[in-house]
Design an enzyme around this catalytic site. Structure first.
Site, PDB file in Angstrom:
ATOM      1  N   ARG A 177       0.854  -1.185   0.000  1.00  0.00           N
ATOM      2  CA  ARG A 177       0.000   0.000   0.000  1.00  0.00           C
ATOM      3  C   ARG A 177       0.891   1.236   0.000  1.00  0.00           C
ATOM      4  O   ARG A 177       1.877   1.309   0.722  1.00  0.00           O
ATOM      5  CB  ARG A 177      -0.924   0.017   1.230  1.00  0.00           C
ATOM      6  CG  ARG A 177      -2.069  -0.994   1.136  1.00  0.00           C
ATOM      7  CD  ARG A 177      -3.071  -0.590   0.071  1.00  0.00           C
ATOM      8  NE  ARG A 177      -4.192  -1.529  -0.044  1.00  0.00           N
ATOM      9  CZ  ARG A 177      -4.248  -2.516  -0.919  1.00  0.00           C
ATOM     10  NH1 ARG A 177      -3.238  -2.732  -1.753  1.00  0.00           N
ATOM     11  NH2 ARG A 177      -5.319  -3.289  -0.988  1.00  0.00           N
ATOM     12  N   GLU A 181      -2.063   7.500  -5.354  1.00  0.00           N
ATOM     13  CA  GLU A 181      -2.274   6.839  -6.648  1.00  0.00           C
ATOM     14  C   GLU A 181      -3.705   6.941  -7.158  1.00  0.00           C
ATOM     15  O   GLU A 181      -3.941   6.805  -8.368  1.00  0.00           O
ATOM     16  CB  GLU A 181      -1.863   5.368  -6.578  1.00  0.00           C
ATOM     17  CG  GLU A 181      -2.758   4.491  -5.739  1.00  0.00           C
ATOM     18  CD  GLU A 181      -2.330   3.028  -5.796  1.00  0.00           C
ATOM     19  OE1 GLU A 181      -3.160   2.213  -6.223  1.00  0.00           O
ATOM     20  OE2 GLU A 181      -1.196   2.697  -5.419  1.00  0.00           O
ATOM     21  N   HIS A 231       0.523  -0.138 -10.168  1.00  0.00           N
ATOM     22  CA  HIS A 231      -0.286  -1.091  -9.399  1.00  0.00           C
ATOM     23  C   HIS A 231      -0.654  -2.301 -10.263  1.00  0.00           C
ATOM     24  O   HIS A 231      -1.818  -2.688 -10.373  1.00  0.00           O
ATOM     25  CB  HIS A 231      -1.556  -0.427  -8.869  1.00  0.00           C
ATOM     26  CG  HIS A 231      -2.077  -1.067  -7.622  1.00  0.00           C
ATOM     27  ND1 HIS A 231      -2.455  -0.359  -6.504  1.00  0.00           N
ATOM     28  CD2 HIS A 231      -2.267  -2.372  -7.300  1.00  0.00           C
ATOM     29  CE1 HIS A 231      -2.868  -1.194  -5.557  1.00  0.00           C
ATOM     30  NE2 HIS A 231      -2.760  -2.425  -6.026  1.00  0.00           N
TER      31      HIS A 231
END
Length: 328
Positions: free
Chosen positions: A233, A262, A294
């Protein structure tokens, strides 16, 4: 009775996986929305029994109050993390929350190693050089992972999958996790891991306790030139502290598949836009920083598992069965 589900942050790449799981399935009716879920888009959930959300959808108290007003009774997370959901608010409105606790942990672990090796051996730079007929090796020097000390913070299923890979490199693996059990690694405290590791990889959930756990104080304890990898994360890492550590060369390599802001960047083509995030722009300006958007989870196997478990969670809710993956 049919369960109607509003799927937010819908991406084309996940359509096939969900279509395969829903084939000949009449119990669930899925409606896709490209919009992410937030206070403005929550009105789209009106008339649905459940919403299905991803990592950057906002499911805070304000949104949950709207969902409850619209009659939504279940939040289906198609991811493992649930830091973006206000669980107390969901409980207060009697809205169930289910997640996908594990989906191909090997996918994320393998991507983690890909970041390590790419940063280390500079294969991305070599690729560009060769395409320009530049075969000079200067500036491409790397190091062996063999016998290096690699610290893993958080040793759940992804961390364990990474341990298995790193054991193949005959690395000295350190693990910091309050729930770790003996294995093919050395369990230690955080300070020991930070001070002894050549490479540090993050695999813990984002909580109040872990928010910005990698900050300027943590960097001060690390080896000069350490490599840091984050595929967990974004907010585990203080991005501004990273910039400082990169400038002093304390941080020799940085690999990120996640970023704390993000939600404003990832999963969209922004090539025609002017970058507004000055911190991100500064991070990617360093030659020893590698960022992917990601995509650690992004394999055929993982997408299939995410869809299957999400649909199973929906079916359990629709059939009033015990919820195997409920988050409380």
């Amino acid at each position: 009775m049919q369960l109607t589900v509003a799927l937010f942050s819908s991406q084309k790449y996940e359509h096939a996986s969900f279509d395969a799981c829903l084939n000949n399935q009449t119990r669930i009716k899925l409606t896709r929305f490209e919009q992410s879920l937030d206070a403005k888009s929550a009105i789209l959930s009106q008339g649905f029994d459940a919403v299905c959300v991803f990592v950057n959808d906002i499911v805070d108290k304000t949104v949950i109050e709207q969902l409850a007003q619209f009659g939504v009774k279940c939040i289906l997370l198609r991811c493992a993390g649930f830091n973006n959901v206000d669980l107390a608010a969901a409980n207060a409105h009697n809205i169930k929350v289910c997640r996908v606790p594990a989906y191909s942990p090997e996918a994320v672990a393998e991507h983690c190693v890909a970041l390590m090796l790419t940063l280390n051996r500079k294969t991305h730079k070599a690729y560009n050089r060769i395409r320009e007929d530049n075969f000079d090796l200067n500036g491409l020097l790397g190091f062996n992972l063999f016998k290096k000390t690699i610290g893993i913070i958080g040793c759940g299923k992804i961390g364990l999958a990474l341990v298995n890979i790193l054991n193949g490199f005959d690395a000295n693996v350190l693990v910091c996790d309050p729930y770790a059990v003996p294995g093919n690694y050395t369990i230690c405290d955080l300070d020991t891991l930070l001070s002894q590791s050549d490479v540090i990889s993050l695999h813990c959930p984002l909580t109040e306790q872990t928010h910005h756990m990698i900050n300027e104080h943590a960097f001060a304890k690390m080896k000069q030139g350490v490599m840091l990898i984050n595929t967990s994360r974004g907010a585990l890492v203080d991005s501004k502290a990273c910039i400082g550590a990169l400038k002093t060369k304390k941080l020799g390599y940085l690999g990120l598949d996640v970023y704390e802001q993000e939600s404003e960047l990832f999963f969209k083509d922004r090539s025609d836009e002017i970058m507004q995030d000055d911190v991100f722009s500064r991070l990617v300006s360093f030659p020893n920083v590698l960022v992917t958007g990601h995509q650690g989870f992004f394999t055929k196997e993982a997408l299939s598992e995410i869809a299957q478990i999400t649909v199973n969670n929906a079916l359990e809710f629709a059939n009033n069965q015990p919820l195997s993956n409920e988050v409380k």
